[in-house]
Motif scaffolding. Structure first.
Motif, PDB file in Angstrom:
ATOM      1  N   TYR A   1       0.823  -1.218   0.000  1.00 14.43           N
ATOM      2  CA  TYR A   1       0.000   0.000   0.000  1.00 14.43           C
ATOM      3  C   TYR A   1       0.858   1.270   0.000  1.00 14.43           C
ATOM      4  N   LYS A   2       2.177   1.066   0.011  1.00 13.98           N
ATOM      5  CA  LYS A   2       3.092   2.200   0.136  1.00 13.98           C
ATOM      6  C   LYS A   2       2.860   3.249  -0.933  1.00 13.98           C
ATOM      7  N   SER A   3       2.820   2.842  -2.166  1.00 18.10           N
ATOM      8  CA  SER A   3       2.728   3.803  -3.262  1.00 18.10           C
ATOM      9  C   SER A   3       1.437   4.613  -3.198  1.00 18.10           C
ATOM     10  N   ILE A   4       0.317   3.947  -2.921  1.00 21.52           N
ATOM     11  CA  ILE A   4      -0.972   4.642  -2.874  1.00 21.52           C
ATOM     12  C   ILE A   4      -0.982   5.692  -1.768  1.00 21.52           C
ATOM     13  N   VAL A   5      -0.516   5.297  -0.576  1.00 25.94           N
ATOM     14  CA  VAL A   5      -0.578   6.203   0.573  1.00 25.94           C
ATOM     15  C   VAL A   5       0.410   7.349   0.422  1.00 25.94           C
ATOM     16  N   LEU A   6       1.609   7.048  -0.060  1.00 23.90           N
ATOM     17  CA  LEU A   6       2.590   8.119  -0.241  1.00 23.90           C
ATOM     18  C   LEU A   6       2.146   9.110  -1.314  1.00 23.90           C
ATOM     19  N   GLN A   7       1.524   8.614  -2.360  1.00 25.35           N
ATOM     20  CA  GLN A   7       0.997   9.534  -3.379  1.00 25.35           C
ATOM     21  C   GLN A   7      -0.102  10.412  -2.786  1.00 25.35           C
ATOM     22  N   ALA A   8      -0.894   9.842  -1.888  1.00 31.22           N
ATOM     23  CA  ALA A   8      -1.928  10.637  -1.220  1.00 31.22           C
ATOM     24  C   ALA A   8      -1.299  11.715  -0.340  1.00 31.22           C
ATOM     25  N   LEU A   9      -0.218  11.331   0.367  1.00 28.07           N
ATOM     26  CA  LEU A   9       0.488  12.314   1.186  1.00 28.07           C
ATOM     27  C   LEU A   9       1.089  13.413   0.312  1.00 28.07           C
ATOM     28  N   ALA A  10       1.656  13.013  -0.821  1.00 27.66           N
ATOM     29  CA  ALA A  10       2.253  13.989  -1.736  1.00 27.66           C
ATOM     30  C   ALA A  10       1.206  14.911  -2.335  1.00 27.66           C
ATOM     31  N   SER A  11      -0.010  14.401  -2.515  1.00 24.16           N
ATOM     32  CA  SER A  11      -1.063  15.243  -3.089  1.00 24.16           C
ATOM     33  C   SER A  11      -1.369  16.434  -2.193  1.00 24.16           C
ATOM     34  N   GLY A  12      -1.193  16.246  -0.879  1.00 23.38           N
ATOM     35  CA  GLY A  12      -1.393  17.365   0.041  1.00 23.38           C
ATOM     36  C   GLY A  12      -0.377  18.463  -0.189  1.00 23.38           C
TER      37      GLY A  12
END
Length: 706
Positions: free
Chosen positions: A578-589
């Protein structure tokens, strides 16, 4: 008591949606070009102008549990740093939306919490390479990079703007022995003929136009500035005695004038870079707040001089207070030695009686009322008090206490009383009649400063008063505007109380708009605390979105790594999928933050265009091989997320913008902690007796009643 249980995260993730909705109200507060908001009080219909997240949250009706958590988080940031609340509020909304997207992709809650927490920790470590030591910032800012520009006045004359030029410290008022009435040295354009200076027209307001006249040298009739003297344009009549165009003071045609003035006699110190270390740092931390910059530079110049002699901190927060004066243009804002406060016309009459008189001072640490008792006071048990002090025969009811207290003050020949709390109105009237000046609601720091300067010892009750508690050497006078005239604004008048050697400084904030008073005070204290925390940290971040850009670049690079390479970054191996999905979500912020920042500063017409600009910077940083080196180089060139727009577009070029280190990183952590707390809170227990209301509502099916 009826209670109800609701699954908050069922279907709609209500808590996160509430966070996002509340945070969206503060989007316009990002960046130096803030859009202000009017807050209207429904009970009084009075409006207040705000541009900070803390004032916005205080004004909202936060009845939900999520709203209360958001308020507590922002108040905690405000209490500790006084800055970073707008960043916190925005990231709360951005990351709430990001978490909702993760939930919609069926990412487990433990994975979201773990990966986002580890991702933010990694970000905080990665941006340490961008920290700039204060000594390097001072050296950079005092170099030839930053220079003031001349401006073109409406008359076509080229001069230097004395109101927005960060190197002009004329807003500091000083006591001078040979007092003269003077005007700011660069408020008047050079006319070529010195003998025409009594006809020169100028305005104290930048951009106000040259419309106010200078009175003749022998005219002493206008010694009081009233509210009616201030026109709609903020321009008033001034009197000229000397300026830089007339040679040395005392040799000009008006040098014989004697009056009283508290301002700089001839201009700022010759060694501009002496206080420039802190003065320029204040500009870098101001984020476009020009009025507060000038005040803070004056404070820095004064306190740095004292700090060099005593070895104390260059900025002493305990020695700074503010006073907001309504009815004058903002160009009258200045820094005045001593304590400036607002008094009634009756008190002003007493102050006029004190002209050139040294006062005996009393400090009272509490309320000056009949029924005040100090914190922790315990009355005797099983005793009912009928009357502590029976009224004397023939006396009026309620008159005995004020009479006795005023007698005590007269017996010790006290003529100035500073009270920390409230003052009884009846007692105040008696003191005015006895020509005793009593000022209430004085900050404890002010009492402490006057105690050290005059030898006064604070007491809790007047009955404790003895000769050793009385201080001496204080004086009081009506506060004077920049042209040396006292200010009469009707209901309340500004007065200045001071003493020999007192280190206290008052930032006098003037405005013609009552709704703007709180805004000016908030802006001043925000900038002051930014400078305080920068000196405390010993380092700053490059501003203008540089740090957030590195975070975005770092998180995106981390998200693009293969899963097996990122296992060591995460505490549990199975979370790697799930790393990529969650980190991309964090980066979207971060990306949303930078996009809105560009839109608010008018460097992009839409968030789509702003997002493309951010992506362009990310690609260039990646191509460079070292994103941090690229960002630092662009920052030194003034090009990181910067276009043609500057916070000081008319006065300064290539302005360096800096941010606090601890305040910024703590705002990130608090924002994410709040979002993850709401995410993990899967139940809401309602203890209020609202059963019937809930049963009739559309969401009744979501509740289980006990």
């Amino acid at each position: 008591l009826p209670m109800a249980f609701r699954n908050v995260n069922a279907r709609r993730h209500i808590g996160l949606q509430q966070l996002s909705s509340l945070a969206s109200t503060g989007r316009t507060f990002l960046g130096p070009m803030k859009s202000h908001k009017f807050i209207v009080d429904e009970t009084t219909n009075q409006s207040t102008l705000i541009c900070s997240a803390v004032r916005l949250i205080e004004s909202l009706d936060l009845t939900s549990a999520v709203g209360q958590l958001l308020n507590e988080t922002i108040q905690a940031q405000h209490k500790e740093f006084k800055t970073g609340m707008s960043t916190l509020l925005f990231l709360v909304g951005a990351w709430s939306n990001a978490v909702v997207e993760c939930l919609q992709q069926n990412v487990p809650v433990p994975a979201i919490v773990s990966v986002m927490s580890e991702g933010l920790n990694s970000c905080c470590e990665s941006v340490q390479c961008l920290q700039i030591p204060i000594r390097d910032v001072k050296r950079e800012l005092c170099s030839s990079r930053v220079r003031p520009k001349a401006f073109e006045s409406r008359t076509g004359k080229v001069g230097c703007d004395g109101l927005t030029n960060p190197w002009n410290l004329l807003c500091f008022q000083r006591d001078i022995s040979a007092t003269e009435e003077v005007i700011p040295m660069n408020s008047c354009s050079h006319q070529g003929d010195d003998h025409n200076f009594n006809k020169c027209l100028f305005s104290p307001l930048a951009g106000c136009g040259l419309v106010a006249s200078v009175a003749a040298a022998g005219d002493r009739s206008s010694s009081v500035l009233s509210a009616s003297d201030v026109t709609a344009s903020g321009c008033v009549a001034w009197k000229l005695t000397h300026s830089r165009h007339l040679g040395a003071p005392g040799k000009g045609p008006f040098s014989g004038q004697q009056g009283h003035f508290q301002g700089y006699p001839s201009g700022p110190p010759a060694d501009l870079c002496g206080c420039c270390g802190l003065g320029h740092l204040a500009v870098a931390l101001s984020h476009g707040n020009q009025t507060s910059v000038k005040l803070l530079q004056s404070i820095a110049a004064y306190q740095q001089e004292r700090a060099e002699r005593s070895g104390s901190s260059p900025i002493n927060m305990a020695e700074i207070v503010t006073c907001c004066v309504l009815g004058l243009p903002e160009s009258y804002s200045c820094v005045s030695p001593g304590f400036v406060t607002l008094v009634s016309p009756e008190q002003a009459t007493v102050i006029k009686h004190f002209a050139d008189k040294r006062l005996r001072l009393l400090l009272l640490d509490g309320d000056l009322t009949e029924h005040y008792r100090h914190l922790g006071f315990n009355r005797p048990r099983h005793v009912r008090t009928i009357a502590e002090h029976p009224d004397p025969p023939g006396g009026r009811a309620g008159d005995s206490w004020p009479s006795r207290m005023s007698d005590i003050l007269r017996s010790f020949e006290v003529n100035l009383v500073l009270v920390k709390g409230n003052v009884c109105e009846n007692f105040m009237e008696r003191c005015v009649a006895s020509r005793i000046l009593v000022i209430g609601r004085v900050a404890r720091a002010v009492l402490r400063a006057f105690g050290e300067a005059t030898g006064a010892q604070a007491v809790t009750y007047l009955s404790q008063l003895n000769a050793s508690c009385i201080g001496s050497g204080a004086w009081a006078e009506l506060w004077k505007a920049g042209d040396g005239r006292a200010v009469d604004l009707g209901e309340l008048m500004p007065a200045r109380v001071s003493a020999g050697g007192i280190p206290l400084l008052t930032a006098v904030l003037t405005t013609a708009l009552p709704s703007k008073a709180q805004l000016l005070q908030d802006q001043f204290w925000t900038l002051l605390y930014r400078l305080h925390h920068a000196l405390k940290d010993g380092k700053v971040f490059p501003g203008g979105g540089a740090v957030e850009l590195l975070c975005l670049s770092y998180i995106q690079a981390l998200a693009e790594r293969p899963g097996n390479e990122a296992v060591r970054e995460l505490p549990i191996a199975w979370l790697a999928e799930y790393k990529s999905i969650v980190l991309q979500a964090l980066a979207s912020g971060w990306k949303q933050y930078l996009s809105v920042l560009l839109c608010n500063t008018a460097k992009a017409s839409s968030e789509l265009e702003a997002g493309a600009s951010v992506d362009h910077h990310i690609q260039k940083a990646a191509a460079c091989g070292s994103p941090s080196a690229y960002i630092l180089e662009e920052f030194r060139r003034g090009g990181v997320l910067r276009g043609g727009c500057d916070p000081f577009p008319d006065q300064v070029t290539d302005l360096m913008v800096c941010d606090n280190v601890a305040a910024k990183t703590e705002a990130w952590r608090r924002a994410l902690d709040l979002v993850l707390l709401v995410l993990q809170t899967d139940a809401e227990i309602i203890t209020e007796p609202r059963r019937n209301h809930i049963l009739s509502s559309p969401v009744a099916s979501e509740f289980m009643f006990f």
